[in-house]
Structures are given as C-alpha cells and as structure tokens.
Scaffold this active site. Sequence first.
Site, mmCIF file in Angstrom:
data_model
loop_
_atom_site.group_PDB
_atom_site.id
_atom_site.type_symbol
_atom_site.label_atom_id
_atom_site.label_comp_id
_atom_site.label_asym_id
_atom_site.label_seq_id
_atom_site.Cartn_x
_atom_site.Cartn_y
_atom_site.Cartn_z
ATOM 1 N N GLY A 72 0.798 -1.232 0.000
ATOM 2 C CA GLY A 72 0.000 0.000 0.000
ATOM 3 C C GLY A 72 0.829 1.279 0.000
ATOM 4 N N ARG B 39 4.415 -15.151 -5.158
ATOM 5 C CA ARG B 39 4.845 -15.812 -3.919
ATOM 6 C C ARG B 39 3.605 -16.329 -3.203
ATOM 7 N NH1 ARG B 39 2.705 -11.932 -0.644
ATOM 8 N NH2 ARG B 39 2.826 -9.826 -1.460
ATOM 9 N N LYS C 221 -4.438 -5.209 3.770
ATOM 10 C CA LYS C 221 -5.527 -6.121 4.139
ATOM 11 C C LYS C 221 -5.618 -6.342 5.652
ATOM 12 C CE LYS C 221 -4.489 -8.143 -0.258
ATOM 13 N NZ LYS C 221 -3.562 -9.044 -0.960
HETATM 14 P P1 ADP Z 1 0.160 -2.935 -3.240
HETATM 15 O O1 ADP Z 1 1.042 -3.652 -4.217
HETATM 16 O O2 ADP Z 1 0.838 -1.790 -2.569
HETATM 17 O O3 ADP Z 1 -0.565 -3.865 -2.316
HETATM 18 P P2 ADP Z 1 -2.142 -2.830 -5.053
HETATM 19 O O4 ADP Z 1 -1.965 -2.383 -6.447
HETATM 20 O O5 ADP Z 1 -2.278 -4.296 -4.817
HETATM 21 O O6 ADP Z 1 -0.961 -2.234 -4.147
HETATM 22 O O7 ADP Z 1 -3.404 -2.107 -4.407
HETATM 23 C C1 ADP Z 1 -3.701 -2.208 -3.029
HETATM 24 C C2 ADP Z 1 -5.075 -1.637 -2.763
HETATM 25 O O8 ADP Z 1 -5.136 -0.256 -3.136
HETATM 26 C C3 ADP Z 1 -6.201 -2.289 -3.532
HETATM 27 O O9 ADP Z 1 -6.671 -3.461 -2.913
HETATM 28 C C4 ADP Z 1 -7.245 -1.185 -3.519
HETATM 29 O O10 ADP Z 1 -7.892 -1.091 -2.279
HETATM 30 C C5 ADP Z 1 -6.405 0.061 -3.682
HETATM 31 N N1 ADP Z 1 -6.253 0.405 -5.122
HETATM 32 C C6 ADP Z 1 -5.221 0.109 -5.924
HETATM 33 N N2 ADP Z 1 -5.416 0.567 -7.180
HETATM 34 C C7 ADP Z 1 -6.618 1.178 -7.187
HETATM 35 C C8 ADP Z 1 -7.411 1.846 -8.185
HETATM 36 N N3 ADP Z 1 -6.978 1.997 -9.423
HETATM 37 N N4 ADP Z 1 -8.629 2.322 -7.799
HETATM 38 C C9 ADP Z 1 -9.073 2.186 -6.538
HETATM 39 N N5 ADP Z 1 -8.390 1.584 -5.557
HETATM 40 C C10 ADP Z 1 -7.173 1.070 -5.866
#
Ligand code: ADP
Length: 450
Positions: free
Chosen positions: A165, A292, A237
Amino acid sequence: MFSKILIANRGEIAVRIIRACREMDIETVAVYSTADAEALHTQLADEAVCIGEANPLKSYLDMKSILSAAVLTGAEAIHPGFGFLSENSKFATMCEECGITFIGPTADMIDRMGNKSEARKTMIAAGVPVVPGSEGAIESIEAGLALAEDIGFPVMIKASAGGGGRGMRIAHNKDEFINNFNTAQAEARTAFGDDTMYIEKYIEEPRHIEFQIIGDEHGHVIHLGERDCSIQRRHQKVIEEAPSAALTEEIRVAMGKDAVKAARSINYKNAGTIEFLLDKHGVYYFIEMNTRIQVEHPITEMITGIDLIKEQLRVAAGEELSIGQEDVVIKGHAIECRINAEDPSNNFMPSPGKIDQLYIPGGFGVRVDSAVYNQYKIPPNYDSMIAKLIVHDTDRDKAIGKMKRALGEFVVNGIKTNIDFQYALINNEKFQKNQIDTAFIEKNWSDLNA
Ligand code: ADP
C-alpha cells in the site's frame, strides 16, 4: 523431493513452512537474527543458523549470509516465505548460481510481474482486462497530468515497484495530482529505492478480489478460487474471506479463466496471486500479480482442502501438481483475521513487548497460524502481525459466528493488540450484510470505535 530446505523468513510463515516440511519428511534449517534467538521458528526447525543482527538489512535481507547458511548446512532449496526476499529476482538468480533451488518462480518471471507498470503491459498483451491508465511508466509529472485529464479524475498515482500500500495516492483534480504525485514519488524512493510511477483510473467503491493460482513446469496452471480482501486499512488487508460474497457465478468463472490466462501467459511456475478490483457494476480489472505465497493463503486451503505449501514444494522440486482443475472443489466459507501487536487507539502504533498471558482459541473449524507463545518477547524490529486467526464453516453467516466466538476467546496480555477492533469489524451489521468495499473501515470508523 528435497531432503533438506532452508527457510529464509521468520514468524508464523516460517513455522507454517516447517510444519509442512515435517509432514513431508523434509529436514528444515531456520535462519534467525540475534533478536530472534528465542523465536519459535528458531526452536522448531531441525537446525538453526544465526545470520546477523536484528536490523533486517543485516539478517533476513542479507543474501550472502543466507546463502552461506544454506551451503554450510547442505540445504538443497530455499523457501523465502513472503516479504523479505520472496520477490527479489537477484536473490533467485544467486540461489541458482549456488546450485540451490529457489522455491518460487524464475528470476525473469519475478521481474516481469514485480514491476507493476510492466505487468500491466504484459496483461494487456495477454488479453486480461486492466484498469484504464498509463501504458507503462510515466515520463514526467506533466505527461502524467495530461494523461490523468485524458482518463478523467479521480486517478490513482502508483509506484511501479509498489507493495504494502505504499507509494500510492489518489488525486481528484489537477492541484491534488501535482501535490500527491510528489509525495507518492518521494515515498516510493524511500521505500523501494525506485521512484518510477504510473497512473490508473481510480475505481470507486471497489472490492479487492484475488485468485490463487499455481503452476508447474509441465505446463499445468490451475486456480483455487478467489479471496475477497476488501477490508483494508491504508490499502493493506485486515480481514480476508473465501469465497467472495460479491461474485455471481458468471463473474467468478470469467475471473478464474482470466487469472489462469494471466499466469499462463508467462508460463508461470509456483504459487501466485492475480489481484483484481471489481467495481460496483460487476466489471473487473487486473491490478497486480504476487509471485509468492501470501499471508491469506490459509483461507483458500480451508475451502479447498489443498495444502498450498506442499504443492509449492512439489512444483519447486520439478514434480507435477498433485491436483488438476477438476479436483478443486470449493466447500463452505473461510475468514481470516490478522492479529497484530498494535494499538488501535493510538493510530495502530506497533506494540512490541513481552506477552505475559496467552490463550489461543481452538475447536472445530478454528485454525491459528502463529509464532508467539506465553512469555515470548515480540521484538520491535519486524512486522507487527503476530497471528492469523482462521475459521471455516458451511456458510458465511456461520463462519462469522465462529469468528466472533474465537475472537472472544483469544487472550493476549502484556501488549496491545487489534483483537477487539477485529471483533468490532466482524460484529458490524454492514459487514455481516456484505455491504463492503475497500473504504469500509474509513466509512464506518465511528461505529467501529463506539
Ligand atoms: P500494493 O502492491 O501496494 O498492495 P495494489 O496495487 O495491490 O498495491 O493495491 C492495493 C489496494 O489499493 C487495492 O486493494 C485497492 O484497495 C487500492 N487500489 C489500488 N489501485 C486502485 C485503483 N486503481 N482504484 C481504486 N483503488 C485502488
């Protein structure tokens, strides 16, 4: 199959891997820092090697020390767990050069998926839907702004190297874009040593739905259903469920096919996760792939009856998956609550220290993956997650009831934990009615803290 492996991790995931190995008659080598001499993984493994100081850079991230430990103990393979070196392609390459199997995908697959803007390109080429946004990294703030105006605000500014995040900001307009771009980029530079950025359309009120996949080197790739990880705090999460109560059967089938397509497009081998956002209208978009095992893998194990770590070990040893897609049958509903040593009343500040009373819940359908014990002193140097409480029952309502019961039994004294906060979440009427999106915690903050 391997006869001895080294586990380059600590905490509950190291213990989880040791347990799977013991059941498969594989000997285990733990590595530990000076802060972890009394840690459970250090005690449970067949052998343990001290690899350096408490600072992770000088122990769990020290590739040379870890590889030396593997060579000295005669380990044939290294399981990186999650976090630390699990998505480090340089480490995967170094393992190969030392003749040690990295229990994960190839360095090339890690690189292709680890860079999130590159992964978007790969997915577009494979025909998997991605969130509308920049094609690759953006060249400059001006180019980013022009593109943001093109796709339309709000947009999400994201770090290509992002994870956990971090390096991520929303922008609702031009001014916010300029401000937040700079903050997100600075955060990415500090956290990842890489300030390459990309942008995506901000999806309003989405659910985070991810598919567990696993592939072997014999051309098999299957999925093991989805997990719903929409309950988040600062994009991290907090609670995960499987299956998702947000999916129709039609969407589930389509997403599962796309998840397998995504993994197949890079001939993926190892366990992995394809993460999607699902919008209010049932439209879904790929956001990233994790190459992973993940924190929340146990809920998938509970609803499928498949031990993911064992399958991961089989695949890494060059064997075929022991199951085919037709063997994956989803049964019941599982929920995981992450139990953290942190203080919810003080902005979730980490709360390390000595546990002076511990009672871990049990009973039918309750699983606790943890590395803490009574009188254990949680060191301040690592992640604050100390346990994962997982329940399984025949449907969502019953699983919620079981989770309430188990959280109610859980006692950890001496430090602050988020157990009561988790109870408030599970007990929340909107949560129970499945009125959930990724902003659930923010939106219901006052109810959760009443
Ligand atoms: P990280 O790799 O830091 O975990 P992610 O790309 O998996 O980042 O995104 C983590 C969370 O951020 C998602 O589950 C969602 O809640 C929010 N998020 C990411 N991209 C978007 C988007 N384009 N629009 C809305 N929420 C987003």
